[in-house]
Design an enzyme around this catalytic site. Structure first.
Site, PDB file in Angstrom:
ATOM      1  N   GLU A  45      47.723  30.322 -21.314  1.00 46.87           N
ATOM      2  CA  GLU A  45      47.257  30.179 -22.695  1.00 46.87           C
ATOM      3  C   GLU A  45      47.110  31.543 -23.374  1.00 46.87           C
ATOM      4  OE1 GLU A  45      43.464  28.006 -24.967  1.00 46.87           O
ATOM      5  OE2 GLU A  45      43.401  28.389 -22.803  1.00 46.87           O
ATOM      6  N   LYS A 113      46.909  23.365 -30.103  1.00 44.55           N
ATOM      7  CA  LYS A 113      45.791  22.869 -29.299  1.00 44.55           C
ATOM      8  C   LYS A 113      44.933  21.917 -30.131  1.00 44.55           C
ATOM      9  CE  LYS A 113      42.283  24.694 -26.097  1.00 44.55           C
ATOM     10  NZ  LYS A 113      41.759  25.946 -25.498  1.00 44.55           N
ATOM     11  N   CYS A 149      45.163  23.776 -22.177  1.00 43.71           N
ATOM     12  CA  CYS A 149      43.868  23.963 -21.509  1.00 43.71           C
ATOM     13  C   CYS A 149      42.903  22.800 -21.744  1.00 43.71           C
ATOM     14  CB  CYS A 149      43.250  25.297 -21.943  1.00 43.71           C
ATOM     15  SG  CYS A 149      41.986  25.909 -20.779  1.00 43.71           S
ATOM     16  N   ASP A 295      21.918  45.418  -1.478  1.00 41.10           N
ATOM     17  CA  ASP A 295      22.528  45.218  -2.794  1.00 41.10           C
ATOM     18  C   ASP A 295      23.497  46.355  -3.145  1.00 41.10           C
ATOM     19  OD1 ASP A 295      21.185  42.830  -3.225  1.00 41.10           O
ATOM     20  OD2 ASP A 295      19.508  43.794  -4.237  1.00 41.10           O
TER      21      ASP A 295
END
Length: 464
Positions: A45, A113, A149, A295
């Site tokens: 897309e 679309k 989509c 982390d």
């Protein structure tokens, strides 16, 4: 009427706004597909402008550039395979999210679309107009039903295409990654196949764009509901699918790639998202504080897998309260990853702040204020390194901390990109253990462990 087609699925990584660069990607994929004998190349897309283009499509000059690029590309299809591409397109003074079939040197067909998503990360209804319910387009005697989509997530578009004589459904996508979303996509695709009895081609883009990351993982669902073709996730791909007309409908053959595990999908999302954010914005690399905790260790590992050790700069910033174990673990992590590690002690900065604020804080007991000054001194040091040498600062806090507010504004929250912003602490542990045993496909880091096991095993602490 054709009884056979070769359709190439192009899973590309476009850059929002880089029309010239995106057209080069399309040209390159088309040239390779031509060598392989493809009749048609299907892209994702809005591959011409990149997805999501947001306010860029409100600029007339940008739309002019997109349309000029499409027309130039169309002229090149006088010979060789046709292409189905996506671009913002003006029709009767309205702007649409369009799929365009370029064939025989011209724009042979345009489909718009119909369903515009306007939730979560999507705001297409703000910049695009909804197109009418589409009909099939004819390609080499075969009627292709193009759904863009979101159109696949509703039954009405596929139903209309099926009733109008479509033979194969084709779905160009810009579908961002979420945990377990691949299964959701396939469920919707199978529903459309079950309702229409038609096979379906699903082509998704790949790569990171700001806070979004796209996993690719394109596929084909046959008219019988089975999956004869699936593309790898997390990499640019060009795959040929071969179609033959049979009495029961169109049959497809092509490669079948097994899906990645849940943990690898999350890890790859972080790697690809960081890699593209750094490279598409032309940063020379990244810098982060390496505390010896899990982390920052995981962030450093992701950065090395995404960019290579030579583009990752780690800084240990001990306070007078930092333990020897943390210093040893930070050095161990840096050694396993092969990254640069510098030490910048923040004791002098803490003393300077204490002296500077002493008149105002006279009579007050030390509390969280002084604790936060340690984190902010580290943020200042990292930003100074970034300003002086150019690497982008990575924030190392996880989603559990951010959700609870267990973080310091202008301290450990500072940075241009938060690697773990969508990763809970429990998942940090799982990912760290996983990465110590597996290197992801395409990862640039070591094949073995990326952090000492002690970093994973030791309990979390609030050590500053």
């Amino acid at each position: 009427m054709s009884d056979a087609l070769t359709i190439a699925l192009a899973q590309t990584d476009p850059v929002v706004g880089d029309v010239a660069g995106n057209i080069r990607l399309i040209r390159d994929a088309r040239a390779r597909a031509a060598e392989a004998g493809a009749d048609l190349v299907v892209f994702g897309e809005l591959c011409v402008c990149g997805y999501p283009p947001e306010d860029l499509v409100l600029k007339g000059a940008f739309l002019d550039a997109c349309e000029a690029a499409v027309n130039a590309l169309a002229a090149e299809t006088a010979q060789g395979p046709a292409v189905l591409i996506g671009a913002p397109w003006r029709v009767a003074d309205k702007l649409h999210n369009a799929a365009l079939l370029l064939d025989h040197g011209r724009i042979a067909a345009t489909r718009l679309k119909h369903h515009l998503p306007n939730y979560g990360v999507f705001d297409e209804a703000r910049v695009f107009a909804a197109g009418p319910m589409p009909g099939p387009l004819s390609f080499r005697g075969v009627r292709l039903g193009v759904m863009i989509c979101e159109d696949m997530w509703f039954a009405d578009v596929a139903e209309t295409l099926g009733e109008s004589g479509a033979e194969i459904l084709v779905v160009p996508n810009g579908s961002p990654y979420e945990v377990d979303k691949s299964g959701v996509r396939r469920d919707h695709a199978r529903a459309r196949v079950a309702e229409t009895g038609l096979p379906l081609i699903y082509v998704n883009q790949v790569g990171g764009q700001d806070e979004l990351v796209f996993d690719g993982a394109s596929f084909v669902i046959g008219g019988n509901g089975e999956t004869p073709v699936s593309l790898p996730a997390w990499s640019s791909e060009l795959v040929l699918t071969r179609w033959s007309r049979e009495p029961t409908g169109w049959r497809c053959e092509g490669p079948l790639t097994p899906p990645v595990s849940r943990l690898e999908g999350i890890y790859q999302a972080m790697v690809v998202g960081l890699r593209d954010y750094v490279t598409k914005n032309h940063f020379p690399g990244v810098v982060l504080g390496l505390s010896g905790g899990i982390d920052s260790a995981l962030c450093a590992a992701v950065a090395v897998d995404a960019l290579g050790a030579d583009k990752v700069w780690c800084v240990m910033m001990p306070s007078p309260y930092t333990s020897d174990e943390s210093l040893e673990d930070a050095a161990g992590i840096a050694g396993l990853l092969g990254v640069r590690l510098d030490t910048v002690a923040i004791g002098p900065a803490m003393a300077a702040y204490d002296a500077m604020l002493a008149p105002l804080f006279n009579g007050c007991q030390p509390d969280i204020t002084e604790e936060n000054l340690q984190s902010r001194a580290r943020g200042m040091a990292l930003m100074a390194i970034s300003n002086k040498f150019g690497p982008m600062v990575l924030s190392t806090g996880n989603k559990s901390e951010m959700s609870c507010g267990y973080a310091t504004l202008y301290g450990d929250m500072c940075g241009g990109y938060a690697v773990l912003k969508d990763v809970y602490k429990t998942t940090v542990f799982a990912l760290s253990s996983w990465r110590n045993h597996y290197r992801p496909a395409g990862g640039l880091g070591p094949t073995g462990a990326v952090m000492p096991e002690r970093v994973i095993a030791k309990p979390p602490s609030a050590e500053l």
